[in-house]
Design a protein around this motif. Structure first.
Motif, PDB file in Angstrom:
ATOM      1  N   PHE A  60       0.719  -1.027   0.057  1.00 21.92           N
ATOM      2  CA  PHE A  60       0.056   0.192   0.163  1.00 21.92           C
ATOM      3  C   PHE A  60       0.985   1.209  -0.110  1.00 21.92           C
ATOM      4  N   GLU A  61       0.643   2.145  -0.828  1.00 20.98           N
ATOM      5  CA  GLU A  61       1.376   3.447  -1.062  1.00 20.98           C
ATOM      6  C   GLU A  61       0.395   4.705  -0.542  1.00 20.98           C
ATOM      7  N   PHE A  62       1.007   5.289   0.348  1.00 22.44           N
ATOM      8  CA  PHE A  62       0.427   6.532   0.802  1.00 22.44           C
ATOM      9  C   PHE A  62       1.252   7.657   0.003  1.00 22.44           C
ATOM     10  N   GLY A  63       0.594   8.063  -1.151  1.00 22.63           N
ATOM     11  CA  GLY A  63       1.225   8.955  -2.039  1.00 22.63           C
ATOM     12  C   GLY A  63       2.066   8.308  -3.163  1.00 22.63           C
ATOM     13  N   SER A  64       1.499   8.322  -4.464  1.00 18.30           N
ATOM     14  CA  SER A  64       1.931   7.390  -5.316  1.00 18.30           C
ATOM     15  C   SER A  64       2.434   8.280  -6.477  1.00 18.30           C
ATOM     16  N   GLY A  65       1.904   9.626  -6.683  1.00 16.90           N
ATOM     17  CA  GLY A  65       2.357  10.533  -7.797  1.00 16.90           C
ATOM     18  C   GLY A  65       1.947   9.653  -8.986  1.00 16.90           C
ATOM     19  N   PHE A  66       2.840   9.675 -10.045  1.00 19.71           N
ATOM     20  CA  PHE A  66       2.716   8.853 -11.428  1.00 19.71           C
ATOM     21  C   PHE A  66       3.084   7.649 -11.404  1.00 19.71           C
ATOM     22  N   GLY A  67       3.477   7.066 -10.210  1.00 17.94           N
ATOM     23  CA  GLY A  67       3.352   5.736 -10.334  1.00 17.94           C
ATOM     24  C   GLY A  67       4.886   5.015 -10.121  1.00 17.94           C
ATOM     25  N   TYR A  68       5.813   5.822  -9.906  1.00 20.98           N
ATOM     26  CA  TYR A  68       7.280   5.452 -10.019  1.00 20.98           C
ATOM     27  C   TYR A  68       7.625   4.568  -8.997  1.00 20.98           C
ATOM     28  N   SER A  69       7.520   5.020  -7.816  1.00 20.10           N
ATOM     29  CA  SER A  69       7.592   3.923  -6.643  1.00 20.10           C
ATOM     30  C   SER A  69       7.065   2.794  -6.852  1.00 20.10           C
ATOM     31  N   ALA A  70       5.612   2.789  -7.138  1.00 15.71           N
ATOM     32  CA  ALA A  70       4.846   1.570  -7.607  1.00 15.71           C
ATOM     33  C   ALA A  70       5.629   0.664  -8.528  1.00 15.71           C
ATOM     34  N   ALA A  71       5.899   1.313  -9.473  1.00 13.33           N
ATOM     35  CA  ALA A  71       6.578   0.281 -10.592  1.00 13.33           C
ATOM     36  C   ALA A  71       7.731  -0.153 -10.077  1.00 13.33           C
ATOM     37  N   TRP A  72       8.506   0.327  -9.017  1.00  7.90           N
ATOM     38  CA  TRP A  72       9.719  -0.299  -8.724  1.00  7.90           C
ATOM     39  C   TRP A  72       9.145  -1.670  -8.022  1.00  7.90           C
ATOM     40  N   PHE A  73       8.281  -1.074  -7.069  1.00 10.09           N
ATOM     41  CA  PHE A  73       7.644  -2.210  -6.093  1.00 10.09           C
ATOM     42  C   PHE A  73       7.078  -3.464  -6.925  1.00 10.09           C
ATOM     43  N   ARG A  74       6.504  -3.268  -7.886  1.00 10.36           N
ATOM     44  CA  ARG A  74       5.898  -4.213  -8.800  1.00 10.36           C
ATOM     45  C   ARG A  74       6.916  -5.121  -9.154  1.00 10.36           C
ATOM     46  N   THR A  75       8.248  -4.703  -9.587  1.00  7.42           N
ATOM     47  CA  THR A  75       9.383  -5.639  -9.937  1.00  7.42           C
ATOM     48  C   THR A  75       9.354  -6.790  -8.998  1.00  7.42           C
ATOM     49  N   ALA A  76       9.108  -6.629  -7.800  1.00 11.81           N
ATOM     50  CA  ALA A  76       9.517  -7.660  -6.810  1.00 11.81           C
ATOM     51  C   ALA A  76       8.069  -8.405  -6.191  1.00 11.81           C
ATOM     52  N   LEU A  77       6.959  -8.221  -6.739  1.00 12.30           N
ATOM     53  CA  LEU A  77       5.898  -8.712  -6.611  1.00 12.30           C
ATOM     54  C   LEU A  77       5.552  -9.708  -7.446  1.00 12.30           C
ATOM     55  N   PRO A  78       4.845 -10.753  -6.988  1.00  9.84           N
ATOM     56  CA  PRO A  78       4.410 -11.825  -7.736  1.00  9.84           C
ATOM     57  C   PRO A  78       3.147 -11.579  -8.607  1.00  9.84           C
ATOM     58  N   ALA A  79       3.038 -12.193  -9.694  1.00  7.88           N
ATOM     59  CA  ALA A  79       1.929 -11.710 -10.705  1.00  7.88           C
ATOM     60  C   ALA A  79       0.473 -11.917 -10.025  1.00  7.88           C
ATOM     61  N   ASP A  80       0.524 -12.471  -8.716  1.00  3.86           N
ATOM     62  CA  ASP A  80      -0.919 -12.496  -8.187  1.00  3.86           C
ATOM     63  C   ASP A  80      -1.150 -11.845  -6.933  1.00  3.86           C
TER      64      ASP A  80
END
Ligand SMILES: C[S@@+](CC[C@H](N)C(=O)[O-])C[C@H]1O[C@@H](n2cnc3c(N)ncnc32)[C@H](O)[C@@H]1O
Length: 217
Positions: A60-80
């Motif tokens: 869960f991100e408090f403050g995502s902007g245009f998704g930069y930090s989320a894109a980094w986290f997503r590289t480490a998350l499983p597809a599900d």
């Protein structure tokens, strides 16, 4: 971005870190062009490692902007897995969706509005929670996150050393001086709060604009 480390160490990190995926390189460039306050690639790589260490499936991100930090986290998350992006500004989230649609991986949820209210709407547990929204809300968000964090889960907070604050002002506030402004007061309060919490083990890491990493015991 107002980085904490010297140019020499920054250069070393650029040379030492793995080359980011193409999409992340593009997003870094976009952030710099737009002068958007992203965490940057060194912190992004750190987030990737933190999510991997936590065996993260939900973020869960408090403050995502245009998704930069989320894109980094997503590289480490499983597809599900799942990641919840929040921002006051719908247009930031629309840009995030455009970028993240080009990346395979965990399901992304885009929640426009106040992140504090959005968090109430979600059930835990989360493995990683990012605090990168209004600094005066950090302590409250940390307390909200406590019960929805998995054991061994991690709260990471950005800007504990730079950005809206100056490191020497945070140090002075921690040493008992009157904080020079609201952001300094909020960050010093947050740093002391997580440092003194027996339920968490916290480290402060001078990458990017300074992050704290608090692992739930
Ligand atoms: C520093 S930026 C986030 C950067 C992002 N984490 C990254 O590194 O890619 C902070 C964002 O949080 C949003 N924001 C601040 N306070 C918020 C709140 N209470 N609820 C939702 N969004 C908030 C702002 O609109 C801004 O886009």
């Amino acid at each position: 971005m107002n980085r904490v480390l010297s140019d020499t160490i920054d250069a070393l990190l650029d040379a030492a870190n793995p080359e980011p995926p193409e999409l992340l390189r593009e997003m870094t460039e976009y952030g710099r062009e737009q002068e958007f306050p992203i965490v940057g690639p060194d912190v992004g790589q750190f987030f990737r490692v933190a999510a991997t260490l936590a065996d993260a499936e939900r973020v869960f991100e408090f403050g995502s902007g245009f998704g930069y930090s989320a894109a980094w986290f997503r590289t480490a998350l499983p597809a599900d897995g799942d990641i919840v992006l929040t921002d006051y500004d719908e247009s930031n989230l629309a840009t995030a969706r455009e970028f993240l649609d080009r990346q395979d991986g965990a399901t992304a949820h885009y929640e426009a509005g106040d992140a504090m209210a959005t968090f109430e709407d979600y059930d835990g547990p989360f493995d990683v929670v990012l605090l990168d929204h209004d600094k005066p809300l950090y302590v409250e968000a940390f307390e909200d996150a406590r019960e929805k964090l998995a054991d061994g889960g991690v709260v990471v907070a950005d800007n504990v050393m730079a950005g809206p604050v100056e490191p020497e002002n945070v140090t002075a506030a921690l040493d008992g001086a009157e904080p020079v402004d609201d952001h300094t007061e909020a960050i010093a309060e947050y740093v002391a709060h997580v440092r003194d919490d027996p339920g968490f083990e916290t480290a402060f890491v001078p990458l990017g604009e300074g992050i704290s990493v608090s692992v739930k015991r």
